[in-house]
Motif scaffolding. Structure first.
Motif, PDB file in Angstrom:
ATOM      1  N   GLU A 172       8.215   7.770   4.112  1.00 27.17           N
ATOM      2  CA  GLU A 172       9.286   6.863   4.513  1.00 27.17           C
ATOM      3  C   GLU A 172       9.879   6.245   3.257  1.00 27.17           C
ATOM      4  OE1 GLU A 172       8.038   3.504   6.903  1.00 27.17           O
ATOM      5  OE2 GLU A 172       6.249   3.213   5.692  1.00 27.17           O
ATOM      6  N   ALA A 209       0.818  -1.219   0.000  1.00 27.39           N
ATOM      7  CA  ALA A 209       0.000   0.000   0.000  1.00 27.39           C
ATOM      8  C   ALA A 209       0.849   1.266   0.000  1.00 27.39           C
ATOM      9  CB  ALA A 209      -0.899  -0.003   1.237  1.00 27.39           C
ATOM     10  N   GLY A 210       0.354   2.266  -0.707  1.00 27.64           N
ATOM     11  CA  GLY A 210       0.842   3.626  -0.587  1.00 27.64           C
ATOM     12  C   GLY A 210       2.131   3.992  -1.279  1.00 27.64           C
ATOM     13  N   ARG A 263       6.921   6.003   0.216  1.00 29.43           N
ATOM     14  CA  ARG A 263       5.483   5.958   0.450  1.00 29.43           C
ATOM     15  C   ARG A 263       5.150   6.780   1.680  1.00 29.43           C
ATOM     16  NH1 ARG A 263       3.337   0.464   3.252  1.00 29.43           N
ATOM     17  NH2 ARG A 263       4.543   0.641   5.143  1.00 29.43           N
ATOM     18  N   GLY A 264       3.894   7.223   1.742  1.00 29.67           N
ATOM     19  CA  GLY A 264       3.413   7.904   2.927  1.00 29.67           C
ATOM     20  C   GLY A 264       3.311   6.904   4.064  1.00 29.67           C
ATOM     21  N   ILE A 265       3.804   7.274   5.226  1.00 30.86           N
ATOM     22  CA  ILE A 265       3.821   6.341   6.351  1.00 30.86           C
ATOM     23  C   ILE A 265       2.399   6.088   6.855  1.00 30.86           C
ATOM     24  CG2 ILE A 265       4.212   8.083   8.140  1.00 30.86           C
ATOM     25  CD1 ILE A 265       6.156   5.980   9.421  1.00 30.86           C
ATOM     26  N   THR A 266       2.112   4.832   7.154  1.00 28.32           N
ATOM     27  CA  THR A 266       0.812   4.398   7.669  1.00 28.32           C
ATOM     28  C   THR A 266       1.074   3.382   8.780  1.00 28.32           C
ATOM     29  OG1 THR A 266       0.605   2.505   6.183  1.00 28.32           O
ATOM     30  CG2 THR A 266      -0.210   4.627   5.361  1.00 28.32           C
ATOM     31  N   HIS A 267       0.034   2.704   9.213  1.00 29.15           N
ATOM     32  CA  HIS A 267       0.202   1.629  10.193  1.00 29.15           C
ATOM     33  C   HIS A 267       0.649   0.328   9.544  1.00 29.15           C
ATOM     34  CE1 HIS A 267      -0.877   3.215  14.105  1.00 29.15           C
ATOM     35  NE2 HIS A 267      -1.741   3.995  13.466  1.00 29.15           N
ATOM     36  N   ASP A 268       0.681   0.271   8.212  1.00 35.95           N
ATOM     37  CA  ASP A 268       1.175  -0.903   7.499  1.00 35.95           C
ATOM     38  C   ASP A 268       2.677  -1.018   7.770  1.00 35.95           C
ATOM     39  OD1 ASP A 268       1.850  -2.929   5.770  1.00 35.95           O
ATOM     40  OD2 ASP A 268       1.208  -1.895   3.957  1.00 35.95           O
ATOM     41  N   VAL A 296       2.856  15.274   3.263  1.00 36.83           N
ATOM     42  CA  VAL A 296       2.717  13.883   3.686  1.00 36.83           C
ATOM     43  C   VAL A 296       4.058  13.415   4.256  1.00 36.83           C
ATOM     44  CG1 VAL A 296       2.350  11.530   2.830  1.00 36.83           C
ATOM     45  CG2 VAL A 296       0.950  13.407   1.970  1.00 36.83           C
ATOM     46  N   SER A 329       4.426   5.780  -3.529  1.00 34.59           N
ATOM     47  CA  SER A 329       4.209   6.990  -4.317  1.00 34.59           C
ATOM     48  C   SER A 329       5.344   7.271  -5.297  1.00 34.59           C
ATOM     49  CB  SER A 329       4.030   8.202  -3.397  1.00 34.59           C
ATOM     50  OG  SER A 329       5.175   8.386  -2.593  1.00 34.59           O
TER      51      SER A 329
END
Length: 171
Positions: free
Chosen positions: A146, A29-30, A71-76, A143, A32
């Protein structure tokens, strides 16, 4: 054998903004930005004894540059978990790495404007050599990105992916 275009109506080259990365059989995911897919072959120069005025060139060793994924950092935790297979701070002496499964094969897929798969590359025996958490700035409005730097031992274009016929709008 030359492969001819199935889509004779397409004149424009593909855009670079529709893509996905897949590893371990699933999409990450994510993502970019993907940068640095590059292959370089050394040039080996040599001369023949009877021809002192010029040199000949032959191909030498081929190297593959590291690829950077952003990518934009998420909880993934995909980036973080893969990075920890190479080095996990705080583990006991001799247990800092997991050399069993730190390498992965990746697939980079590119899509046309209609969302159809048009090009894919396979990256082989990849592993994370660098992880960069997001840069934080209280004065910014962006955003948090990472990054991981992925070493690889080769890539190839997937010739099983053929040019699709693009859909037409019903009118």
């Amino acid at each position: 054998m030359a492969q001819f275009s199935v889509n004779a109506q397409r004149f424009d080259p593909y855009r670079n903004f529709k893509f996905r990365i897949k590893w371990d059989g699933r999409y990450v995911a994510g993502i970019s930005k993907v940068g640095g897919l590059k292959r370089t072959t050394e040039v080996v120069k040599h001369r023949e004894g009877g021809d002192p005025s010029s040199s000949r060139k032959t191909p030498g060793r081929t190297e593959y540059d590291a690829v950077v994924l952003e990518r934009g950092i998420t909880h993934d935790l995909e980036f973080h978990n893969w990075t920890n297979k190479v080095w996990n701070y705080g583990e006991g002496l001799g247990a800092e790495t997991s050399l069993k499964d730190f390498r992965k094969d990746l697939i980079l897929e590119m899509y046309n404007e209609a969302g159809q798969l048009v090009v894919a590359w396979k990256l082989y025996r990849a592993w994370v050599s660098e992880y960069t958490p997001p840069e934080l700035d209280a004065n910014a409005n962006a955003v948090a990105i990472e990054k991981i730097k992925i070493e690889n031992e080769g890539f190839e274009r997937d010739d099983q992916v053929v040019e699709p016929l693009e859909p037409t709008l019903a009118g």
